[in-house]
Design an enzyme around this catalytic site. Structure first.
Site, mmCIF file in Angstrom:
data_model
loop_
_atom_site.group_PDB
_atom_site.id
_atom_site.type_symbol
_atom_site.label_atom_id
_atom_site.label_comp_id
_atom_site.label_asym_id
_atom_site.label_seq_id
_atom_site.Cartn_x
_atom_site.Cartn_y
_atom_site.Cartn_z
ATOM 1 N N GLY A 94 0.823 -1.211 0.000
ATOM 2 C CA GLY A 94 0.000 0.000 0.000
ATOM 3 C C GLY A 94 0.850 1.251 0.000
ATOM 4 C CG ASP A 95 3.298 2.448 3.242
ATOM 5 O OD1 ASP A 95 2.674 3.507 3.391
ATOM 6 O OD2 ASP A 95 3.459 1.631 4.159
#
Length: 397
Positions: A167-168
């Site tokens: 997600g990052d």
């Protein structure tokens, strides 16, 4: 040879992983990234392991090729200095909790007045608008709320987080892409843009067939381990000595596999004649047949056979195995850099963006806290060394 982004100045207010991943990619290809951190403590990842001599290896990886200054943005003097920096910059990136920079007086409208060419990019968990905008977010939350965890893991197990913080990294890569789009547009218009990239949006956008299976076919996707729900056989399998993966994405590949197994009759078998039929009959019929054959051979033997048929195949490697592999060395995917703070040369993942003719190595180690205060504040803003010392003494920088 000059790197593609030389001449672009980025003010980097990001911390943790998503934002620094974006600015790292910009720095790797020539942008002057000035990382602005809180005096005394800096980016939260400075305390994340592995640690050596009180310096973070995590921080060292994600902040290579950047310059580093400290600045107290809550102070009036700090705000004045930041305003002067905006005048010199092309891009501002931040991933504070939504509204923090605006409360400090730096809305996009204000930044535009200071510098009409500025590109202002933000990463957040849920976007700049909506009921959840102000809610904090880490990668595991984005994986949970995007649907990703619900389809990760095995059917008889609980929802599972993907190992790395995708997600990052995905969100950082998307903001990097947005910055490049805005820079290209600015060449034509002369003005900047406001960029808004959310972690949950990003992961939802990468869910590919899981989403369209629901929106188009009305199906509710579920966890299926390493099996692909729309291609078969496409999975992990047991060999005599270890597990491996392969994927037969076409009828030609499947026919080749059947021939290699000595089971040409399966090619016209009514259970397996099309990919759709193979998916429907995969777990009950097809996988047991394939795995009965694969368990008679080693991974090395299977690699020679299956790769010889141009079927995608891979052994399941550990991090030490892939880090020490010929592929990693051939692709120069581990950079060596002397890291101040650790006082030694370390190895960190390199860039996967290989631009022919560009130097493929780290140009600068990650900064120790405030490393470039004197250079940036004197050379960029014209502040005297004596004034810089006074600013440091008063906790402005």
């Amino acid at each position: 040879m000059a790197r593609p982004l030389e001449g672009i100045r980025v003010l980097d207010l990001t911390q943790a992983y998503s934002g620094p991943f974006c600015t790292m990619n910009l720095a790797d290809h020539g942008a002057e990234v000035i990382k602005i951190e809180r005096p005394g403590s800096g980016d939260q990842t400075r305390a994340w392991g592995p640690m050596e001599n009180d310096y973070s290896g995590y921080y060292a990886y994600i902040n290579r090729n950047k310059k580093g200054v400290t600045l107290n943005l809550a102070s009036d003097e700090g705000k004045k200095i930041f305003t002067e920096l905006i005048k010199t910059a092309d891009v501002v990136c931040e991933n504070y909790k939504v509204g923090v920079l605006e409360k400090l007086g730096f809305t996009y409208e204000v930044m535009k007045e200071i510098n009409p060419r500025i590109i202002y990019g933000s990463i957040s968990g849920f976007g700049l608008t909506g009921d959840l905008a102000s809610r904090p977010c880490y990668d595991i939350v984005a994986q949970a709320m995007s649907g990703m965890m619900s389809v990760t893991g095995f059917a008889d197990g609980p929802p599972c987080k993907i190992g790395p913080s995708v997600g990052d990294s995905y969100t950082g890569a998307y903001l990097c892409m947005g910055v490049l789009m805005a820079l290209y547009e600015r060449e034509k218009t002369g003005v900047g843009r406001r960029l808004d990239v959310a972690m949950v949006d990003t992961l939802y956008s990468t869910m590919e067939n899981f989403v369209v299976e629901y929106t188009i076919a009305g199906k509710h996707p579920h966890r299926a381990g390493n099996q692909d729900p729309s291609i078969a056989p496409f999975d992990s399998f047991k060999a005599k000595d270890a597990d491996f993966v392969m994927g037969c994405g076409t009828n030609k590949m499947f026919a080749g596999l059947c021939s290699a197994m000595g089971k040409e009759e399966l090619i016209e078998d009514p259970r397996f004649k099309t990919n759709l039929l193979r998916c429907e009959n995969y777990l009950t019929d097809l996988k047991p047949i394939v795995e009965e054959w694969t368990q008679t051979k080693t991974v090395a033997e299977l690699e020679e056979i299956i790769c010889g048929l141009s079927i995608p195949f891979g052994p399941i490697l550990t991090i030490p195995e892939v880090s020490d592999s010929d592929l990693t060395k051939e692709r120069n995917m581990l950079w060596e850099v002397y890291q101040p703070g650790m006082d030694r040369t370390i190895k960190i993942p390199g860039t996967p963006i290989k631009i022919h003719g560009e130097v493929d190595e780290a140009q600068k180690a990650a900064p120790v806290l405030g490393e470039d205060n004197v250079a940036i504040y004197t050379e960029v803003l014209g502040i005297s060394a004596e004034e810089v010392a006074a600013l440091e003494e008063n906790n402005i920088i």
